[in-house]
Design an enzyme around this catalytic site. Sequence first.
Site, short mmCIF file in Angstrom:
data_model
loop_
_atom_site.label_atom_id
_atom_site.label_comp_id
_atom_site.label_asym_id
_atom_site.label_seq_id
_atom_site.Cartn_x
_atom_site.Cartn_y
_atom_site.Cartn_z
N ASP A 16 29.28 -24.29 -0.47
CA ASP A 16 28.03 -23.74 -1.01
C ASP A 16 27.37 -24.80 -1.88
O ASP A 16 28.03 -25.74 -2.34
CB ASP A 16 28.30 -22.48 -1.84
CG ASP A 16 27.01 -21.78 -2.25
OD1 ASP A 16 26.29 -21.30 -1.35
OD2 ASP A 16 26.68 -21.75 -3.44
N SER A 17 26.07 -24.63 -2.11
CA SER A 17 25.36 -25.57 -2.98
C SER A 17 25.85 -25.45 -4.42
O SER A 17 25.62 -26.35 -5.22
CB SER A 17 23.86 -25.26 -2.92
OG SER A 17 23.65 -23.93 -3.34
N CYS A 79 26.43 -21.01 2.24
CA CYS A 79 25.09 -21.09 1.66
C CYS A 79 24.04 -20.79 2.75
O CYS A 79 24.02 -21.45 3.80
CB CYS A 79 24.90 -22.50 1.13
SG CYS A 79 23.30 -22.86 0.45
N GLU A 164 22.68 -18.00 -12.47
CA GLU A 164 23.36 -19.21 -12.96
C GLU A 164 23.37 -19.26 -14.49
O GLU A 164 24.30 -19.78 -15.08
CB GLU A 164 22.69 -20.47 -12.39
CG GLU A 164 22.78 -20.56 -10.88
CD GLU A 164 23.76 -21.62 -10.39
OE1 GLU A 164 23.98 -22.61 -11.10
OE2 GLU A 164 24.30 -21.44 -9.27
N CYS A 198 20.95 -14.62 0.22
CA CYS A 198 21.33 -15.73 -0.67
C CYS A 198 22.62 -15.29 -1.36
O CYS A 198 22.74 -14.15 -1.81
CB CYS A 198 20.23 -16.00 -1.69
SG CYS A 198 20.73 -17.15 -2.98
N HIS A 200 23.89 -15.81 -4.13
CA HIS A 200 23.85 -15.42 -5.55
C HIS A 200 23.44 -13.96 -5.75
O HIS A 200 23.74 -13.36 -6.78
CB HIS A 200 22.81 -16.26 -6.31
CG HIS A 200 23.28 -17.64 -6.64
ND1 HIS A 200 23.57 -18.56 -5.67
CD2 HIS A 200 23.47 -18.25 -7.84
CE1 HIS A 200 23.94 -19.69 -6.26
NE2 HIS A 200 23.89 -19.53 -7.57
N1 DGL Z 1 23.57 -20.62 -2.29
C1 DGL Z 1 22.20 -20.75 -1.91
C2 DGL Z 1 21.88 -19.78 -0.75
O1 DGL Z 1 22.69 -18.94 -0.33
C3 DGL Z 1 21.23 -20.51 -3.06
C4 DGL Z 1 21.32 -21.45 -4.22
C5 DGL Z 1 20.50 -22.72 -4.08
O2 DGL Z 1 19.27 -22.68 -4.06
O3 DGL Z 1 21.14 -23.76 -4.00
O4 DGL Z 1 20.80 -19.87 -0.21
#
Ligand code: DGL
Length: 281
Positions: A16-17, A79, A164, A198, A200
């Site tokens: 993930d990012s 992600c 976050e 997403c 998050h």
């Molecule tokens: N984890 C990213 C997603 O599922 C969102 C967070 C980011 O913008 O890096 O799209």
Amino acid sequence: MSLALPAHPGPIGVFDSGYGGLTILSEIRKLLPEYDYIYLGDNARTPYGTRSFDIVYEFTLQAVHRLFELGCHLVILACNTASAKALRSIQMRDLPMLDPGRRVLGVIRPTVEYIGHLTQSRHIGVLGTVGTIKSESYVLEVRKLFPDIQVVGQACPMWVPLVEYNEAHSEGADYFVRKYIDALLKQDSRIDTVILGCTHYPLLLPKIKKYMPADITIVSQGELVAESLRDYLLRHPEMDVFCTRTAHCTYYTTESEEKFAESASIFLNKSIEVHHLDLNE
Ligand code: DGL
């Protein structure tokens, strides 16, 4: 990039990012606890949601390659943004060169397969980062698999920072949660199913439920991605034998270990040991 990749079995990689993929990892570990996992969060370069196609592709490819070097034969891009912007190029262009025996899977296809059988009105909404919504990946995937379904997308650029910065339960969060839900429903009043596109967003679920009309089904991805991985491993025994099973999970971040460990506890509700790695090396 070096092509000397380990041939012996290894953990399943989850990328993930940043922290968001932990919501996917915990559901995967609930369903498939016997496997080993490596979680990699590119926290030093997050967010990906606002970055260009080329950059998300470059960063994601570096991460996939590193996970292969660490012994993973199967990598899940947890992600949505990386799945939307990098998965296809990696599968088509890079995997055949890196190692045709390894696999990289994303979260968009299993999500679309799931909702296709869920919506009654055949009108669905997707909430995601600017990158995911602009890529139209959900629209294209739905068009391919369920051409009778209408999809509208709404970018929610404030939701990732709210999570976050640990503001998901604050009063301030209500304004932005309501704002994007209203904007989505204004685009199509017949929506009966909404994808939280997403990683998050499940952390905002209590507030999302507060502002989403009760007759709309909200779909989080953790469980469905876990189920789709279980199916995949059953259908692909040749890949399953390359996944080790000692129920161990190792966490890596491109940022500081302490910072990751502290914030990860918001997502996992427990403390973990984290290692640092540099994807630019
Ligand atoms: N984890 C990213 C997603 O599922 C969102 C967070 C980011 O913008 O890096 O799209």
